[in-house]
Design a protein around this motif. Structure first.
Motif, mmCIF file in Angstrom:
data_model
loop_
_atom_site.group_PDB
_atom_site.id
_atom_site.type_symbol
_atom_site.label_atom_id
_atom_site.label_comp_id
_atom_site.label_asym_id
_atom_site.label_seq_id
_atom_site.Cartn_x
_atom_site.Cartn_y
_atom_site.Cartn_z
ATOM 1 N N GLN A 8 -101.471 -45.737 -66.206
ATOM 2 C CA GLN A 8 -102.402 -44.679 -65.848
ATOM 3 C C GLN A 8 -103.419 -44.534 -66.972
ATOM 4 N N VAL A 9 -104.689 -44.390 -66.590
ATOM 5 C CA VAL A 9 -105.763 -44.282 -67.560
ATOM 6 C C VAL A 9 -106.416 -42.910 -67.432
ATOM 7 N N GLN A 10 -106.681 -42.283 -68.554
ATOM 8 C CA GLN A 10 -107.393 -41.008 -68.553
ATOM 9 C C GLN A 10 -108.616 -41.094 -69.448
ATOM 10 N N ALA A 64 -110.842 -43.007 -73.915
ATOM 11 C CA ALA A 64 -109.911 -43.501 -72.903
ATOM 12 C C ALA A 64 -108.519 -43.571 -73.508
ATOM 13 N N SER A 65 -107.552 -43.137 -72.722
ATOM 14 C CA SER A 65 -106.171 -43.195 -73.189
ATOM 15 C C SER A 65 -105.265 -43.616 -72.051
ATOM 16 N N GLY A 66 -104.079 -44.072 -72.412
ATOM 17 C CA GLY A 66 -103.122 -44.530 -71.425
ATOM 18 C C GLY A 66 -102.339 -45.687 -72.014
ATOM 19 N N SER A 67 -101.755 -46.471 -71.136
ATOM 20 C CA SER A 67 -100.960 -47.593 -71.624
ATOM 21 C C SER A 67 -101.454 -48.894 -71.016
ATOM 22 N N PHE A 95 -104.177 -50.950 -71.031
ATOM 23 C CA PHE A 95 -105.391 -51.133 -70.263
ATOM 24 C C PHE A 95 -106.375 -51.998 -71.049
ATOM 25 N N ASN A 109 -111.338 -47.027 -78.302
ATOM 26 C CA ASN A 109 -111.583 -46.922 -76.850
ATOM 27 C C ASN A 109 -112.448 -45.708 -76.537
ATOM 28 N N MET A 161 -112.364 -51.037 -65.723
ATOM 29 C CA MET A 161 -111.219 -51.698 -66.330
ATOM 30 C C MET A 161 -110.984 -53.084 -65.729
ATOM 31 N N TYR A 203 -112.688 -45.825 -63.542
ATOM 32 C CA TYR A 203 -112.041 -44.566 -63.878
ATOM 33 C C TYR A 203 -113.097 -43.599 -64.397
#
Length: 117
Positions: free
Chosen positions: A1-3, A24-27, A29, A76, A99, A106
């Motif tokens: 999931q990207v935020q 951008a944060s998440g895992s 990506f 990011n 992405m 996103y």
């Protein structure tokens, strides 16, 4: 999931400056490019500026020479430096990340920029 989380909007007088940030944060990506879009009151969303991971930039004609987009790939994060602001720059500004993985576009939640005359 990207935020995507934007910051830096606000109220400024015509001729003033603001800087927007979007992180951008998440895992796991991979970003292809990022950009800023805006939606003025009662109008459709429009592109403001984009930047590729390699640093290639593109601007809408209405902001050329006044706005500057930059990025910090290690963080990011994408920035939009807005100078010589005009009342017609008033809008909700959105950050977008395209992405490679997970594939797709996103969007951030938007940040209000208001320029008073």
């Amino acid at each position: 999931q990207v935020q995507l989380v934007e910051s830096g909007g606000g109220l400024v007088q015509a001729g003033g400056s603001l800087q927007l940030s979007c992180a951008a944060s998440g895992s796991a990506f991979i970003i292809n490019d990022m950009g800023w879009y805006r939606q003025p009151p009662g109008k459709q969303r429009e592109r403001v500026a984009t930047i590729t991971r390699g640093g290639r930039t593109s601007y809408a004609d209405s902001v050329k020479g006044r706005f500057s987009i930059s990025s910090d790939n290690a963080k990011n994060t994408v920035y939009l430096q807005m100078n010589s602001l005009k009342p017609e720059d008033t809008a909700v500004y959105y950050c977008k990340a395209r992405m490679v993985s997970p594939a797709g576009d996103y969007w951030g939640q938007g940040t209000q920029v208001t320029v008073s005359s």
